[in-house]
Design a protein around this motif. Sequence first.
Motif, PDB file in Angstrom:
ATOM      1  N   VAL A 150       0.841  -1.193   0.000  1.00 13.49           N
ATOM      2  CA  VAL A 150       0.000   0.000   0.000  1.00 13.49           C
ATOM      3  C   VAL A 150       0.880   1.247   0.000  1.00 13.49           C
ATOM      4  O   VAL A 150       1.693   1.448   0.901  1.00 13.49           O
ATOM      5  CB  VAL A 150      -0.953   0.005   1.219  1.00 13.49           C
ATOM      6  CG1 VAL A 150      -1.758   1.297   1.260  1.00 13.49           C
ATOM      7  CG2 VAL A 150      -1.876  -1.203   1.173  1.00 13.49           C
ATOM      8  N   VAL A 151       0.709   2.073  -1.029  1.00 10.51           N
ATOM      9  CA  VAL A 151       1.414   3.344  -1.149  1.00 10.51           C
ATOM     10  C   VAL A 151       0.651   4.418  -0.382  1.00 10.51           C
ATOM     11  O   VAL A 151       1.238   5.234   0.316  1.00 10.51           O
ATOM     12  CB  VAL A 151       1.573   3.732  -2.639  1.00 10.51           C
ATOM     13  CG1 VAL A 151       2.116   5.138  -2.788  1.00 10.51           C
ATOM     14  CG2 VAL A 151       2.459   2.718  -3.360  1.00 10.51           C
ATOM     15  N   CYS A 152      -0.672   4.405  -0.519  1.00 13.57           N
ATOM     16  CA  CYS A 152      -1.500   5.345   0.240  1.00 13.57           C
ATOM     17  C   CYS A 152      -2.905   4.784   0.412  1.00 13.57           C
ATOM     18  O   CYS A 152      -3.359   3.962  -0.373  1.00 13.57           O
ATOM     19  CB  CYS A 152      -1.528   6.728  -0.402  1.00 13.57           C
ATOM     20  SG  CYS A 152      -2.149   6.773  -2.074  1.00 13.57           S
ATOM     21  N   GLU A 153      -3.555   5.237   1.468  1.00 16.90           N
ATOM     22  CA  GLU A 153      -4.950   4.904   1.744  1.00 16.90           C
ATOM     23  C   GLU A 153      -5.760   6.176   1.594  1.00 16.90           C
ATOM     24  O   GLU A 153      -5.295   7.260   1.961  1.00 16.90           O
ATOM     25  CB  GLU A 153      -5.111   4.392   3.178  1.00 16.90           C
ATOM     26  CG  GLU A 153      -4.344   3.145   3.473  1.00 16.90           C
ATOM     27  CD  GLU A 153      -4.347   2.794   4.946  1.00 16.90           C
ATOM     28  OE1 GLU A 153      -4.200   1.600   5.246  1.00 16.90           O
ATOM     29  OE2 GLU A 153      -4.485   3.703   5.800  1.00 16.90           O
ATOM     30  N   LEU A 154      -6.951   6.038   1.056  1.00 15.05           N
ATOM     31  CA  LEU A 154      -7.841   7.181   0.892  1.00 15.05           C
ATOM     32  C   LEU A 154      -9.211   6.860   1.442  1.00 15.05           C
ATOM     33  O   LEU A 154      -9.619   5.703   1.455  1.00 15.05           O
ATOM     34  CB  LEU A 154      -7.993   7.538  -0.591  1.00 15.05           C
ATOM     35  CG  LEU A 154      -6.726   7.978  -1.307  1.00 15.05           C
ATOM     36  CD1 LEU A 154      -6.166   6.852  -2.137  1.00 15.05           C
ATOM     37  CD2 LEU A 154      -7.010   9.186  -2.168  1.00 15.05           C
ATOM     38  N   ASP A 155      -9.897   7.896   1.876  1.00 14.73           N
ATOM     39  CA  ASP A 155     -11.314   7.813   2.202  1.00 14.73           C
ATOM     40  C   ASP A 155     -12.023   8.768   1.262  1.00 14.73           C
ATOM     41  O   ASP A 155     -11.700   9.971   1.234  1.00 14.73           O
ATOM     42  CB  ASP A 155     -11.581   8.219   3.657  1.00 14.73           C
ATOM     43  CG  ASP A 155     -11.025   7.207   4.638  1.00 14.73           C
ATOM     44  OD1 ASP A 155     -11.180   6.003   4.379  1.00 14.73           O
ATOM     45  OD2 ASP A 155     -10.450   7.630   5.653  1.00 14.73           O
TER      46      ASP A 155
END
Length: 137
Positions: free
Chosen positions: A124-129
């Motif tokens: 995972v490079v980034c998590e978003l909501d």
Amino acid sequence: MNLYPPFLGAGIRVNHISPDFKKAVVTMKLRWWNRNLVGVHFGGSLMSMSDAFYMLLILQNIGKGYIVWDKASTIRFKKPGKGKVSCVFEITDAIVEQLKAEADAHGKTEIILPLEITDEEGDVVCELDKTIYVRKK
């Protein structure tokens, strides 16, 4: 969609949208024009990868009596994005039915849908909501 200027300029590629508009796959290769000062994916390009796809999928599934907007996004960077990164957007019938029921009952509703952008190794490079807004027309 691959010729849409913001996607084209960032090097974002729409690889797949399912015929039922319940799944989309988007990728971006690391290029000289989408690198930041330290040589990894520019955060703005990673954010652009997530823009509008949940909205598009829901819009295509919810019916003509509703307005759908991509209202807000939050992003949490986990590791530097190198090489090719990808993002998979998926909605279910249950999500669509929940949004319809809540919008019908209250005139409007919102849902926060999680999203991950991963690298070629699956990290995972980034998590978003993603906050999606739906209201009756």
